[in-house]
Enzyme design. Structure first.
Site, short mmCIF file in Angstrom:
data_model
loop_
_atom_site.label_atom_id
_atom_site.label_comp_id
_atom_site.label_asym_id
_atom_site.label_seq_id
_atom_site.Cartn_x
_atom_site.Cartn_y
_atom_site.Cartn_z
N ALA A 1 38.34 42.22 36.38
CA ALA A 1 39.64 42.27 36.28
C ALA A 1 40.06 43.81 35.67
O ALA A 1 39.49 44.68 35.56
CB ALA A 1 40.39 41.34 35.03
N LYS A 2 41.33 43.81 35.88
CA LYS A 2 41.97 45.42 35.19
C LYS A 2 43.36 45.15 35.06
O LYS A 2 44.05 44.54 35.71
CB LYS A 2 41.60 46.56 36.51
CG LYS A 2 41.77 47.84 35.60
CD LYS A 2 40.21 48.36 35.09
CE LYS A 2 40.15 49.50 34.35
NZ LYS A 2 38.88 49.73 34.11
N GLY A 3 43.82 46.09 34.18
CA GLY A 3 45.29 46.18 34.05
C GLY A 3 45.93 47.48 33.87
O GLY A 3 45.05 48.41 33.51
#
Ligand code: NAD
Length: 422
Positions: free
Chosen positions: A111-113
């Site tokens: 994931a990444k934000g």
């Protein structure tokens, strides 16, 4: 094949990720259905975050969280605060996290934000309010068993502490395992701060052994003197490497005899910049990465090695501290120049590996010594390097494609085993 791309197309991180994924998937003869499943992120969340600013006005920031895969475990990946954040960038970074966790064989997805903002221009109060509201918007999507954020560019231990606290307030109980990269006294792991740099130093050691090159006289240039760059430089200098150049966004430094890294860290914390350091001469920040050296470590941001400068690089080893520093066109140029690449999804995996240790320790409620953390990290990084180069040799591909193939194979295997829920 990629030579006709414009610079804008060449430097789109999602396209870069997808091109490598497609190439590796084709080499693996990946089942067409699984190919489609793994090519795109599973979930993309966009939030618009209202924040009360110090001057009394209200600003609205746009934030993202992209969960690429949960096939091998909870999604895992950092949060970036930068004016350049875009959905395509976050998508690419989320996919890279899936491949990175699989390369080092830890039980996480990817994931990444990111939030589009300039943290350098915001006060601590503004950053705290923005972080808490961003967390509140994502509260049902993150969690120790769902998605575990960590720091990335523009975020740090303090940011993680705010996220942990906000999430815990919603849960009405302290939940440390929701993020990693926290301060040690609130569930952080010893060794996490230096972990990415430490992992880089381990794969550099392994590369020198593999290529039969000595540490003595090994000249290193590092771009970016943040968490990854400064810790890589410090640990490599301790191991006897000579750090001859350091480039930052506002200037570069060069000293053929070696830069005293602890003294530079001291200078930077006092002056707020590496510029003006007495122990080295000033150098052009963009030219520095083309100076002759044994190892070049881009540890700042994406797309710094492109078709515009790859032919001028004079390093023997390119060890990718940053995510996505090299474009696919540059890869081809570097292959012709026989530069040995330690790809990002292997080279900078020390951070997520120690994040995994932090998550394990939080869930156990039992904390390891720094020596235990480092020993386990070193073992995983060394083994992963050896796995990737062995895969490259046995399949006749370069290190980057080998790392992708190894990772995709592992994620595809799990995806098939779990089956498609309908
Ligand atoms: P950071 O914000 O601590 O440091 C980045 C540094 O690079 C800053 O000092 C910034 O001024 C400098 N910089 C930015 N653009 C530059 C440019 N064009 N030229 C020279 N210097 C420039 O961020 P970080 O955590 O060290 O992350 C750096 C890279 O490493 C990112 O690509 C990130 O995704 C990747 N990464 C970080 C970790 C981690 O544990 N922090 C783990 C894996 C990968």
């Amino acid at each position: 094949m990629m030579q006709t791309l414009t610079l804008e197309q060449e430097t789109n991180p999602w396209e870069a990720q997808a091109a490598r994924f497609d190439f590796a998937a084709r080499k693996l003869n990946l089942d067409e259905g699984i190919w489609k499943v793994l090519r795109y992120p599973a979930r993309e969340i966009i939030v618009h975050i209202p924040v009360g600013m110090d001057d009394g006005s209200i600003e609205v920031f746009t934030g993202y969280r992209v969960q690429h895969s949960i096939a091998r475990g909870p999604a895992k990946g950092g949060i970036r605060y930068s004016p350049d954040v875009s959905l395509d960038e976050v998508r690419a970074l989320a996919s890279w996290m899936t491949w990175k966790c699989a390369v080092v064989n830890i039980p996480f997805g990817g994931a990444k934000g990111g939030v589009i903002c300039d943290p350098k221009k915001m006060s601590q109060g503004e950053l705290e309010r923005m972080t808490r509201r961003y967390t509140a918007e994502l509260v049902e999507f993150i969690g120790p068993e769902k998605d575990v954020p960590a720091p990335d560019m523009g975020t740090n231990e303090q940011t993680m502490a705010w996220i942990m606290d906000t999430y815990s307030m919603h849960l009405r109980q302290t939940c440390t395992a929701v993020v990693t990269g926290k301060p040690v006294n609130i569930g952080g792991s010893r060794g996490r701060r230096e972990a990415t740099g430490r992992g880089i130093s381990v794969v550099c050691d392994e590369a020198l052994k593999y290529l039969g090159m000595p540490v003595e006289g090994c000249r290193v240039i590092v771009q970016g003197f943040g968490n990854v760059g400064s810790n890589s430089a410090k640990l490599l200098a301790e191991k006897g490497y000579t750090i001859i150049g350091i480039a930052e966004y506002d200037g570069g430094l060069f000293n053929s005899k070696g830069i005293d890294v602890p003294a530079l860290i001291e200078h930077r914390s006092r002056a707020g910049t590496i510029v003006g350091f007495a122990g080295a001469e000033a150098a052009d920040k963009d030219e520095l990465i083309t100076y002759p050296c044994e190892i070049l470590i881009p540890a700042a941001t994406e797309n710094v090695v492109t078709s515009r400068n790859a032919d001028r690089l004079r390093c023997k080893i390119l060890c990718e501290g940053a995510n996505g520093p090299t474009t696919t066109v540059a890869d081809e140029i570097l292959a012709d120049k026989r530069v040995f690449i330690i790809p990002d999804i292997l080279a900078n995996a020390g951070g997520v590996t120690t994040s995994y240790f932090e998550w394990v320790q939080d869930r156990m409620g039992y904390f390891w010594t720094e020596a235990e953390v480092n020993q386990r990290l070193d073992a995983i990084m060394s083994q992963s390097f050896l796995d990737v180069v062995a895969y490259a040799t046995s399949h006749g591909v370069n290190n980057r494609i080998a790392a992708y193939m190894l990772a995709i194979d592992r994620v595809a295997y799990t995806t098939k085993q779990r089956g498609i829920y309908a």
